[in-house]
Write a protein that holds these residues in place. Sequence first.
Motif, PDB file in Angstrom:
ATOM      1  N   ALA A 171       0.841  -1.198   0.000  1.00 20.08           N
ATOM      2  CA  ALA A 171       0.000   0.000   0.000  1.00 20.08           C
ATOM      3  C   ALA A 171       0.878   1.250   0.000  1.00 20.08           C
ATOM      4  O   ALA A 171       2.100   1.169   0.173  1.00 20.08           O
ATOM      5  CB  ALA A 171      -0.911  -0.004   1.231  1.00 20.08           C
ATOM      6  N   LYS A 172       0.229   2.394  -0.197  1.00 21.61           N
ATOM      7  CA  LYS A 172       0.903   3.695  -0.092  1.00 21.61           C
ATOM      8  C   LYS A 172       0.100   4.600   0.835  1.00 21.61           C
ATOM      9  O   LYS A 172      -1.131   4.532   0.880  1.00 21.61           O
ATOM     10  CB  LYS A 172       1.048   4.348  -1.470  1.00 21.61           C
ATOM     11  CG  LYS A 172       2.118   3.715  -2.324  1.00 21.61           C
ATOM     12  CD  LYS A 172       2.442   4.567  -3.537  1.00 21.61           C
ATOM     13  CE  LYS A 172       3.621   3.987  -4.291  1.00 21.61           C
ATOM     14  NZ  LYS A 172       3.980   4.832  -5.465  1.00 21.61           N
ATOM     15  N   GLY A 177      -7.653  14.323   5.614  1.00 18.92           N
ATOM     16  CA  GLY A 177      -8.149  14.655   6.941  1.00 18.92           C
ATOM     17  C   GLY A 177      -7.647  13.643   7.955  1.00 18.92           C
ATOM     18  O   GLY A 177      -7.253  13.977   9.059  1.00 18.92           O
ATOM     19  N   LYS A 178      -7.649  12.382   7.531  1.00 16.78           N
ATOM     20  CA  LYS A 178      -7.091  11.306   8.353  1.00 16.78           C
ATOM     21  C   LYS A 178      -6.156  10.494   7.477  1.00 16.78           C
ATOM     22  O   LYS A 178      -6.201  10.578   6.248  1.00 16.78           O
ATOM     23  CB  LYS A 178      -8.207  10.429   8.932  1.00 16.78           C
ATOM     24  CG  LYS A 178      -9.057  11.163   9.956  1.00 16.78           C
ATOM     25  CD  LYS A 178      -9.891  10.205  10.771  1.00 16.78           C
ATOM     26  CE  LYS A 178     -10.619  10.942  11.894  1.00 16.78           C
ATOM     27  NZ  LYS A 178     -11.420  10.032  12.739  1.00 16.78           N
ATOM     28  N   VAL A 179      -5.304   9.691   8.111  1.00 12.86           N
ATOM     29  CA  VAL A 179      -4.306   8.952   7.348  1.00 12.86           C
ATOM     30  C   VAL A 179      -4.909   7.646   6.832  1.00 12.86           C
ATOM     31  O   VAL A 179      -5.427   6.843   7.597  1.00 12.86           O
ATOM     32  CB  VAL A 179      -3.069   8.651   8.224  1.00 12.86           C
ATOM     33  CG1 VAL A 179      -2.007   7.935   7.399  1.00 12.86           C
ATOM     34  CG2 VAL A 179      -2.512   9.935   8.803  1.00 12.86           C
ATOM     35  N   ASP A 180      -4.842   7.457   5.513  1.00 11.96           N
ATOM     36  CA  ASP A 180      -5.318   6.233   4.884  1.00 11.96           C
ATOM     37  C   ASP A 180      -4.170   5.555   4.163  1.00 11.96           C
ATOM     38  O   ASP A 180      -3.149   6.170   3.841  1.00 11.96           O
ATOM     39  CB  ASP A 180      -6.416   6.539   3.853  1.00 11.96           C
ATOM     40  CG  ASP A 180      -7.713   6.997   4.494  1.00 11.96           C
ATOM     41  OD1 ASP A 180      -8.103   6.398   5.516  1.00 11.96           O
ATOM     42  OD2 ASP A 180      -8.325   7.950   3.984  1.00 11.96           O
ATOM     43  N   ALA A 181      -4.362   4.255   3.902  1.00 17.30           N
ATOM     44  CA  ALA A 181      -3.461   3.511   3.024  1.00 17.30           C
ATOM     45  C   ALA A 181      -4.235   3.179   1.765  1.00 17.30           C
ATOM     46  O   ALA A 181      -5.375   2.712   1.834  1.00 17.30           O
ATOM     47  CB  ALA A 181      -2.979   2.244   3.707  1.00 17.30           C
ATOM     48  N   VAL A 182      -3.643   3.440   0.610  1.00 17.32           N
ATOM     49  CA  VAL A 182      -4.276   3.116  -0.660  1.00 17.32           C
ATOM     50  C   VAL A 182      -3.705   1.782  -1.139  1.00 17.32           C
ATOM     51  O   VAL A 182      -2.490   1.642  -1.305  1.00 17.32           O
ATOM     52  CB  VAL A 182      -4.023   4.214  -1.715  1.00 17.32           C
ATOM     53  CG1 VAL A 182      -4.707   3.845  -3.033  1.00 17.32           C
ATOM     54  CG2 VAL A 182      -4.540   5.550  -1.222  1.00 17.32           C
ATOM     55  N   ASP A 185      -5.492  -1.888  -5.680  1.00 14.80           N
ATOM     56  CA  ASP A 185      -6.661  -1.694  -6.543  1.00 14.80           C
ATOM     57  C   ASP A 185      -7.370  -0.374  -6.283  1.00 14.80           C
ATOM     58  O   ASP A 185      -8.488  -0.149  -6.764  1.00 14.80           O
ATOM     59  CB  ASP A 185      -7.639  -2.863  -6.373  1.00 14.80           C
ATOM     60  CG  ASP A 185      -8.151  -2.996  -4.937  1.00 14.80           C
ATOM     61  OD1 ASP A 185      -7.675  -2.230  -4.062  1.00 14.80           O
ATOM     62  OD2 ASP A 185      -9.016  -3.859  -4.679  1.00 14.80           O
ATOM     63  N   GLY A 186      -6.744   0.526  -5.492  1.00 15.55           N
ATOM     64  CA  GLY A 186      -7.312   1.847  -5.235  1.00 15.55           C
ATOM     65  C   GLY A 186      -8.197   1.939  -4.017  1.00 15.55           C
ATOM     66  O   GLY A 186      -8.579   3.042  -3.605  1.00 15.55           O
ATOM     67  N   GLN A 187      -8.544   0.816  -3.407  1.00 13.84           N
ATOM     68  CA  GLN A 187      -9.363   0.859  -2.196  1.00 13.84           C
ATOM     69  C   GLN A 187      -8.530   1.399  -1.027  1.00 13.84           C
ATOM     70  O   GLN A 187      -7.305   1.260  -0.994  1.00 13.84           O
ATOM     71  CB  GLN A 187      -9.902  -0.539  -1.864  1.00 13.84           C
ATOM     72  CG  GLN A 187     -10.820  -1.111  -2.922  1.00 13.84           C
ATOM     73  CD  GLN A 187     -11.567  -2.329  -2.431  1.00 13.84           C
ATOM     74  OE1 GLN A 187     -12.508  -2.213  -1.643  1.00 13.84           O
ATOM     75  NE2 GLN A 187     -11.161  -3.505  -2.897  1.00 13.84           N
ATOM     76  N   LYS A 188      -9.247   2.005  -0.065  1.00 14.14           N
ATOM     77  CA  LYS A 188      -8.543   2.653   1.050  1.00 14.14           C
ATOM     78  C   LYS A 188      -8.808   1.940   2.362  1.00 14.14           C
ATOM     79  O   LYS A 188      -9.885   1.383   2.590  1.00 14.14           O
ATOM     80  CB  LYS A 188      -8.978   4.114   1.161  1.00 14.14           C
ATOM     81  CG  LYS A 188      -8.491   4.986   0.009  1.00 14.14           C
ATOM     82  CD  LYS A 188      -8.847   6.453   0.231  1.00 14.14           C
ATOM     83  CE  LYS A 188      -8.312   7.315  -0.907  1.00 14.14           C
ATOM     84  NZ  LYS A 188      -8.644   8.753  -0.694  1.00 14.14           N
ATOM     85  N   LEU A 220     -13.920  -2.028   2.438  1.00 14.73           N
ATOM     86  CA  LEU A 220     -13.251  -2.869   1.459  1.00 14.73           C
ATOM     87  C   LEU A 220     -14.242  -3.824   0.793  1.00 14.73           C
ATOM     88  O   LEU A 220     -15.096  -4.425   1.451  1.00 14.73           O
ATOM     89  CB  LEU A 220     -12.145  -3.681   2.144  1.00 14.73           C
ATOM     90  CG  LEU A 220     -11.059  -2.869   2.863  1.00 14.73           C
ATOM     91  CD1 LEU A 220     -10.110  -3.802   3.591  1.00 14.73           C
ATOM     92  CD2 LEU A 220     -10.304  -1.989   1.874  1.00 14.73           C
ATOM     93  N   LYS A 221     -14.090  -3.978  -0.520  1.00 16.66           N
ATOM     94  CA  LYS A 221     -14.943  -4.889  -1.284  1.00 16.66           C
ATOM     95  C   LYS A 221     -14.062  -6.014  -1.814  1.00 16.66           C
ATOM     96  O   LYS A 221     -12.977  -5.775  -2.346  1.00 16.66           O
ATOM     97  CB  LYS A 221     -15.619  -4.131  -2.431  1.00 16.66           C
ATOM     98  CG  LYS A 221     -16.613  -4.972  -3.216  1.00 16.66           C
ATOM     99  CD  LYS A 221     -17.457  -4.102  -4.131  1.00 16.66           C
ATOM    100  CE  LYS A 221     -16.628  -3.521  -5.269  1.00 16.66           C
ATOM    101  NZ  LYS A 221     -17.461  -2.829  -6.271  1.00 16.66           N
ATOM    102  N   ALA A 222     -14.516  -7.263  -1.662  1.00 13.90           N
ATOM    103  CA  ALA A 222     -13.719  -8.405  -2.092  1.00 13.90           C
ATOM    104  C   ALA A 222     -14.620  -9.487  -2.670  1.00 13.90           C
ATOM    105  O   ALA A 222     -15.803  -9.593  -2.324  1.00 13.90           O
ATOM    106  CB  ALA A 222     -12.920  -8.964  -0.912  1.00 13.90           C
TER     107      ALA A 222
END
Length: 282
Positions: A171-172, A177-182, A185-188, A220-222
């Motif tokens: 992830a990156k 506003g808050k810290v996310d990991a991307v 596949d672009g999901q956070k 998350l969608k899987a």
Amino acid sequence: DRDIAMVFQSYALYPHMDVSSNMGFSLMLKKAEKTTIDSRVGAAAKRLGLDSYLGRLPRQLSGGQRQRVAMGRAIVRDPKVFLFDEPLSNLDAKLRVHMRAEIKALHQQLKTTSVYVTHDQVEAMTMADRIVVMHDGYVQQVGRPLELYDRPANTFVAGFIGSPGMNFLPAKVAKGGKVDAVLADGQKLRLPDGLPLKDGDALTIGLRPEHIKLVDDGALKAEVEVVEPLGLSTQFYVRLANQQICVFVMGRSNVRPGDIIRLAADPAALHLFDPKSGSRIE
């Protein structure tokens, strides 16, 4: 000479000697009195449930009984240290679970220092007071079982401790506003606060299967690929961020392969690692 007793992976019993002679052999070499040998062998046999097998040869015993004889041979020495070299690897799965409990109970009775080598992390987790995880000849981490489970020092320890194993997602960091990991596949995925992370930093996210929840409206969608019903629990293999991960939930589920499901994870349950060094990010 060092007062150390070894329990071998292959049992190493003398095939022409009966159980009693095998267990008392080290004392015979020390030229101990016969009454002493008989007393110690009898006590060890009773403790290990071998009383009625003392006159039998090894070939007349089951694998578990042979392993108990090998342990009894070490116990009669009353050593300062026991060394166990993968003693259960030759046993079938059910007997391995039974012997694991026996060895732990025996250790609690004898209270003798034991060094136990194993490749089975379940054995390590359930039996050890302290675990030393080694890789390529180097110590990776030392600690109590749950310390290693909760705070693995690197991706090797994280992947080794825990069953089923930890999932790893590249992830990156995306700071808003808050810290996310991307994810790939672009999901956070929401990250814990207070970590030394910069926008765009590369990460490896570790997520244990039992810390992932099935929800109606998750981030998350899987897609479900495999469902393994275990009775008490259910294990899924799903496609997330272009890779297969494992999800473990208690109870039964109506989810089927091909279903699209929503997942959520508590940020506090995430383990973050440096993708280059593999080290934990604190």
